[in-house]
Design an enzyme around this catalytic site. Structure first.
Site, PDB file in Angstrom:
ATOM      1  CB  SER A   1      19.967   7.407   7.051  1.00 51.34           C
ATOM      2  OG  SER A   1      21.162   7.655   7.506  1.00 51.34           O
TER       3      SER A   1
ATOM      4  CB  VAL B   1      12.677  10.875   1.767  1.00 52.68           C
ATOM      5  CG1 VAL B   1      11.074  10.371   2.399  1.00 52.68           C
ATOM      6  CG2 VAL B   1      12.163  11.425   0.039  1.00 52.68           C
ATOM      7  CB  CYS B   2      15.441   9.843   6.545  1.00 58.93           C
ATOM      8  SG  CYS B   2      15.028   7.796   5.595  1.00 58.93           S
ATOM      9  CD  GLU B   3      16.856  17.184   6.483  1.00 53.59           C
ATOM     10  OE1 GLU B   3      17.021  17.980   6.341  1.00 53.59           O
ATOM     11  OE2 GLU B   3      18.413  17.088   6.493  1.00 53.59           O
TER      12      GLU B   3
END
Length: 165
Positions: free
Chosen positions: A54, A59-61
């Site tokens: 997501s 971490v994805c950001e």
């Protein structure tokens, strides 16, 4: 299939594991404008494809922001970030984070990318974290399945692979 965990718990990935040298499987995902996007949209280009659970998580950001910043260091490479997030959420997140140098794409409708690249997490209906580099002839030249979904990928290796594709 690669052994992958989420918060140290074993998860099940649906689909066939992709390996270097394989032809890149086609997929159908949605752009932030709800247009269908397939591999053919990037015909003749090198593609660095990241999958994230997501885009609106830590971490994805960080990963998406990092690849957006690195885009200028790898000319002639199209960076794609694919998640199960809705296109509206991706669009809003990109605007809030000034993401303009990569394409965020949503696999929420059909899970086409997730299944075709072996990234769909059965237990969560999210995508596992991975990086694929696909050359201009649509051959896989680099693959990293991140063992623990909450960890970062190897940015340097992925960027180097994209430069060399």
């Amino acid at each position: 299939m690669a052994s992958v965990t989420f918060n140290q718990e074993e998860i099940t990935l649906i689909g066939k594991e992709i390996r270097v040298g394989d032809p890149a499987p086609d997929f159908t995902v949605l752009s932030n404008h709800l247009d269908e996007v397939t591999l053919d949209n990037y015909k003749g280009k090198v593609k660095l494809i990241t999958t994230v659970p997501s885009i609106d998580t830590g971490v994805c950001e960080e990963e998406t922001i990092r690849f957006n910043k690195e885009a200028d260091t790898i000319p002639n490479v199209q960076i794609l970030t694919i998640s199960m997030d809705l296109p509206f959420a991706q669009s809003r997140w990109c605007a809030a984070n000034d993401i303009k140098k990569l394409d965020t794409l949503s696999d929420h409708r059909d899970a086409s990318f997730g299944e075709n690249y072996g990234m769909l997490v059965e237990e969560l209906r999210l995508l596992a974290r991975a990086i694929f580099v696909v050359d201009a002839n649509n051959t896989i030249t680099y693959v990293e399945y991140v063992n623990e979904i909450t960890n970062h990928p190897n940015y340097e290796k992925a960027l180097e692979a994209a430069k060399n594709a």
